[in-house]
Design an enzyme around this catalytic site. Structure first.
Site, mmCIF file in Angstrom:
data_model
loop_
_atom_site.group_PDB
_atom_site.id
_atom_site.type_symbol
_atom_site.label_atom_id
_atom_site.label_comp_id
_atom_site.label_asym_id
_atom_site.label_seq_id
_atom_site.Cartn_x
_atom_site.Cartn_y
_atom_site.Cartn_z
ATOM 1 N N ASP A 68 0.820 -1.218 0.000
ATOM 2 C CA ASP A 68 0.000 0.000 0.000
ATOM 3 C C ASP A 68 0.852 1.265 0.000
ATOM 4 O O ASP A 68 0.714 2.121 0.878
ATOM 5 C CB ASP A 68 -0.932 0.028 1.211
ATOM 6 C CG ASP A 68 -1.752 -1.233 1.364
ATOM 7 O OD1 ASP A 68 -2.132 -1.802 0.336
ATOM 8 O OD2 ASP A 68 -2.000 -1.646 2.508
ATOM 9 N N GLU A 259 -11.357 -1.440 -3.775
ATOM 10 C CA GLU A 259 -10.775 -0.746 -2.637
ATOM 11 C C GLU A 259 -9.644 0.159 -3.108
ATOM 12 O O GLU A 259 -9.425 0.349 -4.306
ATOM 13 C CB GLU A 259 -10.275 -1.745 -1.589
ATOM 14 C CG GLU A 259 -9.258 -2.744 -2.080
ATOM 15 C CD GLU A 259 -8.909 -3.795 -1.036
ATOM 16 O OE1 GLU A 259 -9.425 -3.735 0.092
ATOM 17 O OE2 GLU A 259 -8.114 -4.694 -1.351
#
Length: 491
Positions: A68, A259
């Site tokens: 991420d 997401e």
């Protein structure tokens, strides 16, 4: 984006799967990043910086485990990748930082935001399992303040929160450097959203509209992606934010695998980047980066075919190619798309979570990624060199590959029994652009070269062996060995 990072390689290899936690269920975890090799005292002269060609960027150094990534290119030229913390609270479990000082090519681990997870987060989750780590950072600068958004959650639920820390500098050597925790931003479950929708309060991405009003894109699975109005300077939601929140993307399929929202503004459009598919399954990961755009920050976001992302739309920008498996969890800085992927070329720990970067092209108002695959190949060099004591010895290697490869030099003083990295690595320079109308430039074809200059060699360096490792995201190779001969001139 909420993917914890691991501590034990043995567990990873025994499970034969990537050890990260998904939004649906926990999984085993990957080990800490390996230490870099020892460096030799041999000095090198760095080549001048060169511009990146459009397409995949080859990265070296400590690029894993990174999950991420929030990419920030600071005004002083330093590149930062903030990423999800490691599981089991290794290194405190807080947000990790990696830095690059050569335009995003060579990366090194630079520590964590804090030594431990803030106590109020443990209090928040005190009625059950505590978070192993902090997830999915986002860093946004406004009016001289850096806003770091981060998430915590219980695995497999939407019992989640996103919180905020602020700093006035990203430079840890600055005496004013301190990440000050500003507490809760949003949490879930939450009531009062339009249509009684339900979001998972993780994966924040910040954008301002053309009037300077800030918004937070957020969400993972459940009802998809939402846009929450914020206010400066607090960086937190406006009063009554629930009823003003907009559901901007929803796939309306089983599980709703969407997401990691990130919105950036360019040439009159807001571009919404998201991750589709399954993360964190090692070789079976199906993560993809998809994109849509809108003339308004609140949508509708349409893909290239005109389909609304609130209804299943989204043009696939980046997907599995070569050794890059499951790319996603993305952020954007300028023309650079940062993401993590599962590295099929890592023989020691297959499918280790790794930092990836693409310099995007823009065609007809849409971002384009280069997903061509060509393993690195040595095209030329290095050759043996004979010089007098006190002279400079120069070795050059040219290589090809897509993405354009990076060359790293090594030397040996024991006939090749052991090899040591050169202390200061020269820049790898993309090939000069070709004016030919018959094909792409050398840089676009993935041609690159590197020159190692050893200054003022001594007689003791006679017989030193020199070679280079040539790598890109899909593999690596090693050049033939060259020999440095140091001979005093005839009187």
């Amino acid at each position: 984006m909420e993917r914890p990072l691991s501590t034990r390689a043995a567990a990873l290899l025994a499970a034969a799967a990537l050890a990260l936690v998904t939004a649906a269920a926990p999984a085993p975890a990957p080990p800490p990043a390996p230490a870099t090799g020892d460096s030799t005292a041999v000095a090198a002269v760095a080549a001048a910086p060169a511009g990146d060609p459009v397409g995949g960027k080859t990265l070296v150094g400590e690029t894993s485990p990174i999950h991420d990534p929030a990419l920030v290119i600071d005004d002083d030229g330093t590149w930062y990748a903030f990423s999800t913390g490691r599981v089991n609270r290794e290194n405190g479990g807080t947000i990790q930082i990696a830095t690059s000082h050569d335009d995003g090519t060579t990366w090194e681990y630079a520590g964590t935001v804090w030594d431990e997870i803030p106590a109020w987060i443990d209090d928040h989750f005190s009625d059950g399992a505590l978070p192993d780590n902090l997830w999915a950072p986002e860093v946004y600068e406004h009016d001289g303040t850096y806003y770091l958004y981060y998430s915590a959650s219980r695995f497999g639920t939407d019992d989640s929160l996103t919180a905020l820390a602020t700093n006035v500098t990203l430079d840890p050597t600055d005496p004013d450097y301190e990440w000050v925790d500003q507490g809760l931003v949003v949490e879930s479950p939450v009531s009062g959203l339009p249509g009684d929708a339900r979001f998972n309060a993780i994966d924040a991405g910040i954008v301002e509209d053309e009037d300077g009003n800030p918004f937070m894109a957020i969400g993972s699975f459940w009802y998809g992606i939402f846009l929450v109005p914020l206010e400066w300077p607090s960086g937190k939601p406006v009063d009554g934010w629930q009823e003003q929140t907009v559901n901007i993307a929803d796939r309306f399929v089983a599980g709703n695998p969407i997401e990691a929202p990130y919105i950036t503004h360019r040439d009159g459009y807001y571009y919404l980047f998201v991750s589709f598919g399954a993360c964190c399954q090692g070789a079976d990961s199906t993560y993809q980066v998809a994109v849509g755009r809108s003339e308004s920050v609140t949508g509708p976001y349409l893909d290239r075919e005109g389909q609304d992302m609130y209804g299943g739309g989204g043009t696939i920008l980046l997907e599995e190619h070569g050794a890059v498996v499951g790319p996603g969890g993305q952020s954007v800085s300028g023309d650079y798309l940062a993401f993590h992927y599962y590295d099929a070329s890592n023989e020691e720990i297959p499918y280790f979570p790794t930092l990836g970067i693409q310099r995007l092209d823009w065609v007809d108002g849409w971002p384009v990624a280069d997903q061509r695959v060509e393993l690195p190949t040595v095209a030329a060099g290095p050759a043996d060199v004979t010089v007098a004591p006190g002279a400079a010895a120069t070795f050059t290697t040219t290589a090809t590959g897509i993405p354009s490869p990076v060359v790293e030099w090594e030397t040996s003083t024991d006939d090749g029994a052991t090899w040591t990295d050169v202390a200061v690595q020269p820049r790898t320079v993309p090939g000069e652009a070709s004016a030919s109308a018959d094909g792409p430039s050398a840089a676009a074809q993935g041609v690159a070269s590197s020159t190692l200059s050893l200054a003022e060699v001594t007689a003791e360096q006679d017989g030193t062996l020199v070679r280079a490792r040539v790598t890109n995201a899909h593999g690596a190779t090693v050049t033939e060995t060259a020999t440095l001969t140091v001979v005093a001139p005839e009187p």
